[in-house]
Design an enzyme around this catalytic site. Structure first.
Site, PDB file in Angstrom:
ATOM      1  N   GLY A  10      13.750   8.248  -7.030  1.00 49.67           N
ATOM      2  CA  GLY A  10      13.326   8.357  -5.631  1.00 49.67           C
ATOM      3  C   GLY A  10      13.378   7.009  -4.933  1.00 49.67           C
ATOM      4  N   LEU A  12      10.921   5.089  -3.746  1.00 47.79           N
ATOM      5  CA  LEU A  12       9.980   4.119  -4.314  1.00 47.79           C
ATOM      6  C   LEU A  12      10.205   3.928  -5.814  1.00 47.79           C
ATOM      7  CD1 LEU A  12       7.464   2.312  -4.207  1.00 47.79           C
ATOM      8  CD2 LEU A  12       6.043   4.375  -4.310  1.00 47.79           C
ATOM      9  N   ILE A  37       5.969  17.821 -12.952  1.00 45.59           N
ATOM     10  CA  ILE A  37       4.550  17.438 -13.025  1.00 45.59           C
ATOM     11  C   ILE A  37       3.593  18.602 -12.754  1.00 45.59           C
ATOM     12  CG2 ILE A  37       4.899  14.965 -12.594  1.00 45.59           C
ATOM     13  CD1 ILE A  37       3.810  15.455  -9.727  1.00 45.59           C
ATOM     14  N   TYR A 125       0.020  18.741   3.697  1.00 47.99           N
ATOM     15  CA  TYR A 125       0.473  17.585   2.907  1.00 47.99           C
ATOM     16  C   TYR A 125      -0.703  16.644   2.632  1.00 47.99           C
ATOM     17  CZ  TYR A 125       2.526  12.995   1.954  1.00 47.99           C
ATOM     18  OH  TYR A 125       2.814  11.775   1.397  1.00 47.99           O
ATOM     19  N   LYS A 129      -2.437  15.888  -1.007  1.00 47.23           N
ATOM     20  CA  LYS A 129      -2.440  14.531  -1.578  1.00 47.23           C
ATOM     21  C   LYS A 129      -3.880  14.065  -1.836  1.00 47.23           C
ATOM     22  CE  LYS A 129       0.710  11.923  -1.990  1.00 47.23           C
ATOM     23  NZ  LYS A 129       1.589  11.627  -3.162  1.00 47.23           N
TER      24      LYS A 129
END
Ligand SMILES: NC(=O)c1ccc[n+]([C@@H]2O[C@H](COP(=O)([O-])OP(=O)(O)OC[C@H]3O[C@@H](n4cnc5c(N)ncnc54)[C@H](OP(=O)(O)O)[C@@H]3O)[C@@H](O)[C@H]2O)c1
Length: 286
Positions: A10, A12, A37, A125, A129
């Site tokens: 990705g 990052l 995951i 979102y 998170k």
């Protein structure tokens, strides 16, 4: 140290692998085809076989509109995915570094948010998170949760279709000669190599906890675009977008600037002013 980097291809993750490798660590790259995951068995099998000392999770479902359309999947990846990693980190005695977002805030504060400010996400979102943060903080004793903002790197974001904001601005300028950008949404544009350097610095400490991790200072998207064009000597007619020019389907915070208060308290903050980070982006090739 043996570092398992999840989301390694990705935007990052690519720079995280580079930074730990440059630091002399053994960075093991895990892409989506290596680990899922949201699947407890996949996480458990992969991590117990690998036995890393340190897990960095950059993987997420972070396309805001798609999260709103499919909140079950968003929570499975961003919430339960983080929980699965926290459980296995505890079991194998690994440290866990987890990436979160400025979108846990509602943007009403109008001055930089510190770690002690109460979160109040506006969308699926941000909520998903935030649930991931809570799972990590309550489950993995040796955790670092890093909230970052408006990230950009040389490797394009996989979830957002190939171009970061900088490259999109330059493309639009080339193709149209005129670009309109909103001037009422404020962020701290943060380069991925700096986040990765911050991760390496923190990984050497046992200062576990929640951290804001963004470039210093802030700007509107319009001001960011203006700086991009100035640094690249791009001739373009840059205009402020009108209030209803880019209608958004999903609510987002208008002001999500973070203060790296906890990093500064620990004497560990590595971030530069956002303008310097942008100059570095243009002066490096990869
Ligand atoms: N982009 C921003 O401006 C921003 C702002 C604040 C915080 N963040 C956070 O920063 C982090 C990194 O973002 P990024 O821009 O680097 O994202 P990215 O380029 O989309 O990379 C995400 C990586 O995670 C993988 N992945 C996605 N779902 C997965 C799953 N269920 N299991 C395993 N791997 C999975 C992706 O693989 P596939 O593509 O193959 O699915 C990809 O390799 C995320 O946690 C995000 O929430 C981003």
């Amino acid at each position: 140290m043996k570092i398992a980097v999840i989301g390694a291809d990705g935007q990052l993750g690519t720079d995280v692998v580079k930074a730990f490798t440059a630091n002399g660590d053994e960075a093991v790259s895990l892409t989506h085809s290596d680990i899922e995951i949201s699947d407890k068995d996949s996480v458990s099998e992969r991590m117990t076989a690998l036995r890393p000392n340190f897990i960095v999770n950059t993987a997420a479902m972070h396309h805001v509109d798609k999260c709103e359309q499919d909140p079950t999947k968003a929570f499975a990846v961003n919430g339960l995915g983080a929980k699965n990693l926290a459980l296995v980190a505890r079991e194998i005695g690994a440290k866990l570094m987890h990436v979160s977002t400025d979108y846990v805030f509602d943007g009403e504060k109008k001055s930089p948010y510190e770690e002690s400010d109460p979160p109040r996400p506006l969308n699926a979102y941000g909520n998903s998170k935030l649930s991931g943060e809570y799972f990590v903080r309550s489950t993995a004793p040796q955790h670092f949760v890093l909230r970052t903002s408006a990230i950009y790197g040389k490797r394009p974001c996989r979830a957002k279709g190939g171009l970061n904001f900088i490259e999109l601005m330059l493309k639009l300028a080339r193709e149209r000669g005129e670009v309109k950008v909103v001037d009422d949404e404020f962020v701290s544009p943060t380069p991925t190599p700096e986040i990765a350097r911050q991760m390496v610095a923190l990984s050497r400490s046992d200062a576990y906890g929640l951290y804001h991790a963004t470039a210093e200072g802030s700007c509107s998207w319009y001001a960011f675009a203006k700086e991009i064009f100035a640094l690249t000597n791009t001739k373009v007619n840059l205009l402020i977008a009108g209030p209803n020019e880019f209608p958004i389907k999903v609510p987002r915070p208008k002001y999500s600037v973070l203060e790296n208060a906890a990093l500064k308290k620990q004497g560990l903050n590595v971030f530069q002013p956002w303008q310097q980070g942008l100059r570095a982006y243009f002066s490096t090739s990869s």
